[in-house]
Write an enzyme that holds these catalytic residues in place. Structure first.
Site, PDB file in Angstrom:
ATOM      1  CB  CYS A   1      -0.880  -0.067   1.231  1.00  0.00           C
ATOM      2  SG  CYS A   1      -1.217   1.501   1.984  1.00  0.00           S
ATOM      3  CD  GLU A   2      -0.013   5.617  -3.830  1.00  0.00           C
ATOM      4  OE1 GLU A   2       0.779   5.304  -4.728  1.00  0.00           O
ATOM      5  OE2 GLU A   2      -0.862   6.526  -3.949  1.00  0.00           O
ATOM      6  CG  HIS A   3      -2.313   5.746   1.064  1.00  0.00           C
ATOM      7  ND1 HIS A   3      -3.356   5.085   0.464  1.00  0.00           N
ATOM      8  CD2 HIS A   3      -2.108   6.864   0.338  1.00  0.00           C
ATOM      9  CE1 HIS A   3      -3.778   5.782  -0.576  1.00  0.00           C
ATOM     10  NE2 HIS A   3      -3.042   6.863  -0.684  1.00  0.00           N
ATOM     11  CG  HIS A   4      -0.752   2.914   5.885  1.00  0.00           C
ATOM     12  ND1 HIS A   4      -1.915   2.867   5.148  1.00  0.00           N
ATOM     13  CD2 HIS A   4      -0.974   3.808   6.888  1.00  0.00           C
ATOM     14  CE1 HIS A   4      -2.813   3.696   5.681  1.00  0.00           C
ATOM     15  NE2 HIS A   4      -2.267   4.277   6.735  1.00  0.00           N
TER      16      HIS A   4
ATOM     17  CG  HIS B   1      -5.551  -3.361   1.542  1.00  0.00           C
ATOM     18  ND1 HIS B   1      -5.145  -2.290   0.783  1.00  0.00           N
ATOM     19  CD2 HIS B   1      -6.320  -4.118   0.724  1.00  0.00           C
ATOM     20  CE1 HIS B   1      -5.661  -2.389  -0.427  1.00  0.00           C
ATOM     21  NE2 HIS B   1      -6.378  -3.487  -0.494  1.00  0.00           N
TER      22      HIS B   1
ATOM     23  CD  GLN C   1      -7.792  -4.419  -3.990  1.00  0.00           C
ATOM     24  OE1 GLN C   1      -7.475  -4.446  -2.807  1.00  0.00           O
ATOM     25  NE2 GLN C   1      -8.804  -5.116  -4.476  1.00  0.00           N
TER      26      GLN C   1
ATOM     27  CB  CYS D   1      -2.406  -0.362   6.043  1.00  0.00           C
ATOM     28  SG  CYS D   1      -3.333  -0.375   4.528  1.00  0.00           S
TER      29      CYS D   1
HETATM   30 ZN   LIG Z   1      -2.621   1.570   3.579  1.00  0.00          ZN
END
Ligand SMILES: [Zn+2]
Length: 216
Positions: free
Chosen positions: A109-112, A178, A150, A180
């Site tokens: 995941c690019e956010h976490h 995910h 995703q 995260c």
């Molecule tokens: Zn994430």
């Protein structure tokens, strides 16, 4: 960006564009130069956490981490690593749907920067071109190995296959967990996310449903 907005965007898992946001100078450095730099940065992170980097168990971690990022988890950022998708003339004239099921998804995941793990199902209706089956798996693997969202992963695989196969008649479904969502934040261990992108004939509900029945 404000801290509050950073949190909101990450929790909502929203992407800003179909293309992975890369700088024009993204690949000016060699892989080895990147590994050296990331190694130093990760060493600093571990140091800030208070870890003793002279400990035998930890001393090699910054290098292992850097190499894993550049060569394994995120090798799919570099367009030079895109697998060559050789297509063949559809000499049998097979014009029905072809489905490749249960393709592994190992992404992040690019956010976490935590794992996204799941499976992809892909269907297409050949026109003049067909593709070797393992090539579809390789293409999925390539796009998965970038910091991802995703929905974007689904779209990137779809667009590439549509271009390579010279047909709009492609469908991509991904179901993934995910980390995260399961290991932090809401800590939901059971939920998973399904995304679907399609074009051409798959816009027709009948065509789409016969694909969905096959992957059920
Ligand atoms: Zn994430």
């Amino acid at each position: 960006m404000k801290k509050e907005d950073i949190k909101l965007l990450g929790d909502a898992h929203i992407a800003t564009s179909i293309d992975t946001p890369l700088r024009p100078d993204a690949f000016d450095k060699s892989d080895n130069e990147k590994i050296n730099a990331i190694q130093r940065h990760f060493e600093a992170i571990m140091h800030e956490l208070g870890l003793d980097l002279t400990d035998d168990s930890l001393s090699g971690t910054p290098y292992r981490f850097a190499k894993m990022y550049v060569k394994e988890l995120f090798y799919g950022l570099n367009p030079n690593n895109r697998p060559k998708i050789s297509t063949f003339h559809n000499k049998y004239g097979y014009k029905k749907m072809l489905v490749e099921k249960d393709i592994n998804i190992d992404s992040s995941c690019e956010h976490h920067f935590l794992p996204i793990v799941g499976i992809a199902h892909i269907g297409y209706i050949p026109k003049d071109k067909v593709v070797g089956l393992s090539k579809i798996n390789r293409l999925v693997d390539y796009y998965a190995h970038r910091p991802q969202v995703q929905e974007r992963l689904c779209l990137q695989i779809l667009k590439d296959l549509q271009d390579a196969l010279e047909t709009e008649d492609v469908i991509v479904v991904i179901n993934a967990k995910h980390l995260c969502v399961s290991s932090r934040g809401i800590k939901d261990k059971n939920s998973s996310t399904t995304t679907m992108e399609y074009g051409g004939n798959f816009i027709e509900p009948e065509q789409r449903n016969s694909f969905l029945k096959l992957i059920d």
